[in-house]
Design a protein around this motif. Sequence first.
Motif, PDB file in Angstrom:
ATOM      1  N   ARG A  27       0.824  -1.214   0.000  1.00 42.64           N
ATOM      2  CA  ARG A  27       0.000   0.000   0.000  1.00 42.64           C
ATOM      3  C   ARG A  27       0.855   1.259   0.000  1.00 42.64           C
ATOM      4  O   ARG A  27       0.519   2.264  -0.628  1.00 42.64           O
ATOM      5  CB  ARG A  27      -0.905   0.012   1.227  1.00 42.64           C
ATOM      6  N   VAL A  28       1.953   1.219   0.757  1.00 40.13           N
ATOM      7  CA  VAL A  28       2.780   2.422   0.892  1.00 40.13           C
ATOM      8  C   VAL A  28       3.494   2.744  -0.411  1.00 40.13           C
ATOM      9  O   VAL A  28       3.610   3.896  -0.807  1.00 40.13           O
ATOM     10  CB  VAL A  28       3.805   2.215   2.035  1.00 40.13           C
ATOM     11  N   VAL A  29       3.937   1.695  -1.112  1.00 38.97           N
ATOM     12  CA  VAL A  29       4.734   1.933  -2.312  1.00 38.97           C
ATOM     13  C   VAL A  29       3.852   2.298  -3.501  1.00 38.97           C
ATOM     14  O   VAL A  29       4.264   3.039  -4.387  1.00 38.97           O
ATOM     15  CB  VAL A  29       5.599   0.687  -2.597  1.00 38.97           C
ATOM     16  N   ASP A  30       2.596   1.787  -3.508  1.00 36.26           N
ATOM     17  CA  ASP A  30       1.683   2.068  -4.616  1.00 36.26           C
ATOM     18  C   ASP A  30       1.446   3.572  -4.771  1.00 36.26           C
ATOM     19  O   ASP A  30       1.040   4.243  -3.822  1.00 36.26           O
ATOM     20  CB  ASP A  30       0.349   1.358  -4.339  1.00 36.26           C
ATOM     21  N   PRO A  31       1.680   4.154  -5.967  1.00 35.45           N
ATOM     22  CA  PRO A  31       1.513   5.600  -6.145  1.00 35.45           C
ATOM     23  C   PRO A  31       0.082   6.075  -5.888  1.00 35.45           C
ATOM     24  O   PRO A  31      -0.127   7.213  -5.483  1.00 35.45           O
ATOM     25  CB  PRO A  31       1.885   5.825  -7.616  1.00 35.45           C
ATOM     26  N   LYS A  32      -0.927   5.188  -6.109  1.00 33.26           N
ATOM     27  CA  LYS A  32      -2.320   5.613  -5.931  1.00 33.26           C
ATOM     28  C   LYS A  32      -2.747   5.571  -4.464  1.00 33.26           C
ATOM     29  O   LYS A  32      -3.818   6.050  -4.126  1.00 33.26           O
ATOM     30  CB  LYS A  32      -3.242   4.708  -6.752  1.00 33.26           C
ATOM     31  N   LEU A  33      -1.951   4.985  -3.582  1.00 34.30           N
ATOM     32  CA  LEU A  33      -2.266   4.841  -2.156  1.00 34.30           C
ATOM     33  C   LEU A  33      -3.647   4.219  -1.939  1.00 34.30           C
ATOM     34  O   LEU A  33      -4.588   4.891  -1.532  1.00 34.30           O
ATOM     35  CB  LEU A  33      -2.181   6.209  -1.465  1.00 34.30           C
ATOM     36  N   ILE A  62      -6.200   3.038  -0.149  1.00 29.97           N
ATOM     37  CA  ILE A  62      -6.757   2.812   1.183  1.00 29.97           C
ATOM     38  C   ILE A  62      -8.186   3.341   1.254  1.00 29.97           C
ATOM     39  O   ILE A  62      -8.578   4.231   0.505  1.00 29.97           O
ATOM     40  CB  ILE A  62      -5.904   3.481   2.291  1.00 29.97           C
ATOM     41  N   ASN A  63      -8.962   2.751   2.167  1.00 26.76           N
ATOM     42  CA  ASN A  63     -10.336   3.184   2.405  1.00 26.76           C
ATOM     43  C   ASN A  63     -10.578   3.037   3.898  1.00 26.76           C
ATOM     44  O   ASN A  63     -11.263   2.131   4.341  1.00 26.76           O
ATOM     45  CB  ASN A  63     -11.299   2.316   1.588  1.00 26.76           C
TER      46      ASN A  63
END
Lengths: 162, 113
Positions: free
Chosen positions: A82-88, A90-91
């Motif tokens: 989740r942290v590395v993904d550019p879109k972040l 999370i919900n």
Amino acid sequence: MSRFLFTFIILFLIWLGFTTSLATSELITGAVISLIITSFVYKTFTDYGMKFFSPMRVAYIIQYLIVFLIALIKANLDVARRVVDPKLPINPGIVKYDTKLKSRTAKVILANSITLTPGTLTVDIIDDALYIHWIDVTSKDPDVIYREIGESFEKILRKIFQ
Amino acid sequence: MILETIGYIIISIGAIFLFLGAFGIFRMPDIYSRMQAGTKATTLGAMGVVFGVGLVQPEWFWKTFIIVLFIAISNPISSHALARGSYKIGIKPFTKKEGLDDLDGVYEAEEEK
């Protein structure tokens, strides 16, 4: 008496771990210090005592540690993703989780385990309800919450603490 | 020799997770999500580094083993205390949709009892 012995054994094992020596003087010092501390804390240290060392329970505790370690590694890979993904992706939200466990110690262990498993953080325990910050709320249905967050831990904990 | 290599590999993995934890704290939108990244990554990171040291120096193995146990017990408790304290002073969690905050109003109801 059984609680006293249990506390003493745990403290003495910690002493052995830290000194890693079997010299007589070390053992005597450790035993005396463990005794002094035990006499102060044994009433609050444990609710269970010696019956915790039954072979069945030890087997379940080992099983729990394995389940927990796998969950911990999964949790870290999940957070890393989740942290590395550019879109972040999370919900986040806080959900209520109803536990069926009765024992205080079991609830604390469950809450700690939930904090260390994928995407969940225990904010508070009020009676039988755990309020959990969930980084990716997929559903508000209590059954789904129960199944996704803590079922695997709770099944083993119920066997250990009944 | 083999033990030493494994130890260094575990230390490196721990360091990577510690870095990811710091990166997560930097990227997340609010305190609760930051705590998520902080707690999990630093727990495995610190455990990995300490345990790796125990493998590189085998005479320290049991000491590091006990330290790892203490980290596993104390880390989630501290993050729980921080999260609970944040909520009690009125920091609302960041949510993308309405109605995802089940703790809303619970403390007020508790106080009235």
